[in-house]
Design a protein around this motif. Structure first.
Motif, PDB file in Angstrom:
ATOM      1  N   ILE A  28      23.955  94.639  61.617  1.00  0.00           N
ATOM      2  CA  ILE A  28      24.563  94.533  62.942  1.00  0.00           C
ATOM      3  C   ILE A  28      25.547  93.364  63.000  1.00  0.00           C
ATOM      4  O   ILE A  28      26.649  93.491  63.548  1.00  0.00           O
ATOM      5  N   LEU A  29      25.143  92.216  62.396  1.00  0.00           N
ATOM      6  CA  LEU A  29      26.038  91.050  62.381  1.00  0.00           C
ATOM      7  C   LEU A  29      27.315  91.350  61.604  1.00  0.00           C
ATOM      8  O   LEU A  29      28.420  90.958  62.005  1.00  0.00           O
ATOM      9  N   ASN A  30      27.172  92.027  60.482  1.00  0.00           N
ATOM     10  CA  ASN A  30      28.363  92.375  59.683  1.00  0.00           C
ATOM     11  C   ASN A  30      29.282  93.332  60.440  1.00  0.00           C
ATOM     12  O   ASN A  30      30.507  93.213  60.381  1.00  0.00           O
ATOM     13  N   ILE A  31      28.658  94.285  61.135  1.00  0.00           N
ATOM     14  CA  ILE A  31      29.458  95.213  61.950  1.00  0.00           C
ATOM     15  C   ILE A  31      30.196  94.449  63.048  1.00  0.00           C
ATOM     16  O   ILE A  31      31.387  94.681  63.312  1.00  0.00           O
ATOM     17  N   TYR A  32      29.491  93.495  63.677  1.00  0.00           N
ATOM     18  CA  TYR A  32      30.096  92.715  64.754  1.00  0.00           C
ATOM     19  C   TYR A  32      31.226  91.836  64.223  1.00  0.00           C
ATOM     20  O   TYR A  32      32.294  91.731  64.844  1.00  0.00           O
ATOM     21  N   ARG A  33      30.980  91.212  63.049  1.00  0.00           N
ATOM     22  CA  ARG A  33      32.040  90.394  62.447  1.00  0.00           C
ATOM     23  C   ARG A  33      33.256  91.259  62.099  1.00  0.00           C
ATOM     24  O   ARG A  33      34.401  90.850  62.273  1.00  0.00           O
ATOM     25  N   GLY A  34      32.987  92.457  61.592  1.00  0.00           N
ATOM     26  CA  GLY A  34      34.087  93.366  61.278  1.00  0.00           C
ATOM     27  C   GLY A  34      34.871  93.750  62.523  1.00  0.00           C
ATOM     28  O   GLY A  34      36.102  93.852  62.487  1.00  0.00           O
ATOM     29  N   TYR A  35      34.129  93.945  63.621  1.00  0.00           N
ATOM     30  CA  TYR A  35      34.793  94.255  64.893  1.00  0.00           C
ATOM     31  C   TYR A  35      35.682  93.099  65.342  1.00  0.00           C
ATOM     32  O   TYR A  35      36.828  93.304  65.760  1.00  0.00           O
ATOM     33  N   LEU A  36      35.136  91.862  65.259  1.00  0.00           N
ATOM     34  CA  LEU A  36      35.925  90.694  65.645  1.00  0.00           C
ATOM     35  C   LEU A  36      37.169  90.557  64.771  1.00  0.00           C
ATOM     36  O   LEU A  36      38.259  90.228  65.264  1.00  0.00           O
ATOM     37  N   ILE A  41      43.031  91.069  64.255  1.00  0.00           N
ATOM     38  CA  ILE A  41      44.218  91.618  63.587  1.00  0.00           C
ATOM     39  C   ILE A  41      45.048  92.455  64.557  1.00  0.00           C
ATOM     40  O   ILE A  41      46.274  92.325  64.622  1.00  0.00           O
ATOM     41  N   ASN A  42      44.386  93.310  65.334  1.00  0.00           N
ATOM     42  CA  ASN A  42      45.104  94.155  66.293  1.00  0.00           C
ATOM     43  C   ASN A  42      45.817  93.311  67.348  1.00  0.00           C
ATOM     44  O   ASN A  42      46.955  93.600  67.725  1.00  0.00           O
ATOM     45  N   THR A  43      45.128  92.258  67.828  1.00  0.00           N
ATOM     46  CA  THR A  43      45.736  91.383  68.828  1.00  0.00           C
ATOM     47  C   THR A  43      46.944  90.664  68.259  1.00  0.00           C
ATOM     48  O   THR A  43      48.007  90.590  68.893  1.00  0.00           O
ATOM     49  N   LEU A  44      46.802  90.125  67.036  1.00  0.00           N
ATOM     50  CA  LEU A  44      47.912  89.411  66.413  1.00  0.00           C
ATOM     51  C   LEU A  44      49.079  90.342  66.110  1.00  0.00           C
ATOM     52  O   LEU A  44      50.242  89.954  66.259  1.00  0.00           O
ATOM     53  N   GLU A  45      48.780  91.561  65.676  1.00  0.00           N
ATOM     54  CA  GLU A  45      49.849  92.515  65.400  1.00  0.00           C
ATOM     55  C   GLU A  45      50.632  92.819  66.677  1.00  0.00           C
ATOM     56  O   GLU A  45      51.870  92.897  66.654  1.00  0.00           O
ATOM     57  N   ALA A  46      49.926  92.977  67.792  1.00  0.00           N
ATOM     58  CA  ALA A  46      50.600  93.241  69.065  1.00  0.00           C
ATOM     59  C   ALA A  46      51.434  92.040  69.499  1.00  0.00           C
ATOM     60  O   ALA A  46      52.588  92.186  69.929  1.00  0.00           O
ATOM     61  N   GLN A  47      50.869  90.836  69.377  1.00  0.00           N
ATOM     62  CA  GLN A  47      51.595  89.633  69.776  1.00  0.00           C
ATOM     63  C   GLN A  47      52.839  89.426  68.915  1.00  0.00           C
ATOM     64  O   GLN A  47      53.911  89.075  69.428  1.00  0.00           O
ATOM     65  N   THR A  48      52.699  89.648  67.620  1.00  0.00           N
ATOM     66  CA  THR A  48      53.834  89.472  66.707  1.00  0.00           C
ATOM     67  C   THR A  48      54.924  90.493  67.002  1.00  0.00           C
ATOM     68  O   THR A  48      56.114  90.156  67.033  1.00  0.00           O
ATOM     69  N   GLU A  49      54.534  91.736  67.228  1.00  0.00           N
ATOM     70  CA  GLU A  49      55.511  92.790  67.527  1.00  0.00           C
ATOM     71  C   GLU A  49      56.237  92.519  68.833  1.00  0.00           C
ATOM     72  O   GLU A  49      57.466  92.691  68.932  1.00  0.00           O
ATOM     73  N   LEU A 281      58.062  86.825  61.044  1.00  0.00           N
ATOM     74  CA  LEU A 281      57.246  86.013  61.935  1.00  0.00           C
ATOM     75  C   LEU A 281      55.781  86.155  61.559  1.00  0.00           C
ATOM     76  O   LEU A 281      55.289  87.262  61.361  1.00  0.00           O
ATOM     77  N   CYS A 282      55.087  85.001  61.436  1.00  0.00           N
ATOM     78  CA  CYS A 282      53.659  84.981  61.129  1.00  0.00           C
ATOM     79  C   CYS A 282      52.922  84.203  62.225  1.00  0.00           C
ATOM     80  O   CYS A 282      53.340  83.104  62.597  1.00  0.00           O
ATOM     81  N   ILE A 283      51.834  84.776  62.724  1.00  0.00           N
ATOM     82  CA  ILE A 283      51.016  84.149  63.755  1.00  0.00           C
ATOM     83  C   ILE A 283      49.565  84.157  63.286  1.00  0.00           C
ATOM     84  O   ILE A 283      49.079  85.161  62.769  1.00  0.00           O
ATOM     85  N   ARG A 284      48.856  83.027  63.478  1.00  0.00           N
ATOM     86  CA  ARG A 284      47.450  82.954  63.090  1.00  0.00           C
ATOM     87  C   ARG A 284      46.547  83.055  64.317  1.00  0.00           C
ATOM     88  O   ARG A 284      46.961  82.772  65.444  1.00  0.00           O
ATOM     89  N   ASP A 285      45.291  83.435  64.053  1.00  0.00           N
ATOM     90  CA  ASP A 285      44.343  83.647  65.142  1.00  0.00           C
ATOM     91  C   ASP A 285      43.946  82.345  65.828  1.00  0.00           C
ATOM     92  O   ASP A 285      43.715  82.310  67.032  1.00  0.00           O
ATOM     93  N   GLU A 296      40.002  82.552  58.446  1.00  0.00           N
ATOM     94  CA  GLU A 296      41.151  82.612  59.355  1.00  0.00           C
ATOM     95  C   GLU A 296      41.916  83.916  59.164  1.00  0.00           C
ATOM     96  O   GLU A 296      41.981  84.469  58.067  1.00  0.00           O
ATOM     97  N   THR A 297      42.476  84.421  60.255  1.00  0.00           N
ATOM     98  CA  THR A 297      43.270  85.643  60.212  1.00  0.00           C
ATOM     99  C   THR A 297      44.717  85.321  60.567  1.00  0.00           C
ATOM    100  O   THR A 297      44.970  84.656  61.580  1.00  0.00           O
TER     101      THR A 297
END
Length: 306
Positions: A28-36, A41-49, A281-285, A296-297
């Motif tokens: 469950i923890l691994n699934i949750y970490r994968g979700y985070l 990544i999805n948030t950063l991709e949207a912000q960068t775009e 452009l590169c943005i970090r989490d 770090e992402t």
């Protein structure tokens, strides 16, 4: 006769249940970490775009040849120069007033045969006029005034004019980036009572062409102050006019405006290939989605603008 569980069997069952619980928790923890991680990544991709799209929409309407890279000490070169490298951290250009053009404020054409068209005859003297048919310069004036908080209008001599095809030399002489010379840009006023005629009170050249742009602002994309982690904000500067010359008319002058278009930026690079500007452009989490100590992402995107 009923047979009961022995103590050993109960212990074995409890041990197995405990092992299953631990494994389930880890899963469950691994699934949750994968979700985070995926959310980061999805948030950063949207912000960068979104940030790249904001820059691209303004670069689309740049005056070709006016795009420069600038160092933090103020030195600059054309983005088409082979010497452009990562030391040039500020991207700057002059855009034509596409908002007032789309509002049917000016046609972009000069009737060179009209009696109202009088090219400047003395270098540096200005004094010319152009007849620009099918224009509604009162509409253009209202739009430009609104966009610049009334700093530039077609009655105060701060709106620029650039004649396409007349040539330019971006280094030092063309656009006012050196605070001294703006040979390729004149300034215009509306002729009293006319919505199709412009006077040119200041212009260092005598050559005009049948096609022109009106200009009300330049733009600069510059990094903010670096954080302790080495990233920074990415800031859009606007509402300044280098062709008016002087330090106050530069991107970091007292009259310019600015807005943050991205945070936690680790890299912003640009180069020109032909007439195409390529941005990276590169943005970090920066811990917004993941906990301290977790990996770090960072997301990087590239965009080309013709």
């Amino acid at each position: 006769m009923k047979k009961a569980f022995t103590l050993i069997e109960l212990i074995v069952v409890l041990v197995i249940t405990g092992i299953i619980s631990v494994l389930s928790t880890d899963i469950i923890l691994n699934i949750y970490r994968g979700y985070l991680q995926s959310r980061a990544i999805n948030t950063l991709e949207a912000q960068t775009e979104i940030a790249l799209e904001q820059i691209a929409k303004r670069l689309m309407f740049r005056i070709k040849g006016s795009t420069i890279g600038r160092k933090s000490d103020g030195n600059f070169i054309s983005t088409s120069d082979a010497g452009l490298n990562q030391d040039y951290i500020i991207l700057e250009w002059i855009a034509y007033s596409y908002e007032s053009f789309q509002d049917s404020g000016w046609s972009g054409f000069v009737d060179t045969e009209h009696t109202n068209t009088i090219p400047p005859t003395t270098t540096g003297g200005g004094g010319g006029k152009i007849e620009t048919p099918y224009s509604k310069l009162d509409n253009a004036n209202d739009t430009i005034s609104d966009l610049t908080n009334k700093q530039a209008t077609l009655s105060n001599g701060k709106v620029g004019i650039y004649f396409r095809g007349t040539g330019s030399n971006v280094i030092n002489t063309s656009f006012g980036y050196d605070k001294v010379n703006a040979n390729s840009i004149g300034t215009v006023n509306t002729t009293t009572g006319s919505t199709t005629n412009l006077t040119i009170p200041k212009y260092k050249e005598t050559e005009i062409s049948e096609y022109y742009y009106l200009l009300h602002t330049a733009y600069a994309i510059a990094p903010g102050k670096p954080s302790a982690d080495g990233d920074s904000d990415l800031i859009l500067h606007y509402n300044y006019r280098p062709w008016l010359l002087g330090a106050d008319n530069q991107y970091n002058g007292k009259n310019s405006n600015s807005a943050i278009i991205a945070t936690n930026v680790t890299r912003f690079n640009f180069k020109e290939i032909g007439n195409m500007i390529v941005l990276k452009l590169c943005i970090r989490d920066a811990g917004r989605s993941l906990r301290d100590g977790e990996e770090e992402t960072t997301v990087c995107k590239t965009k080309a603008i013709y």
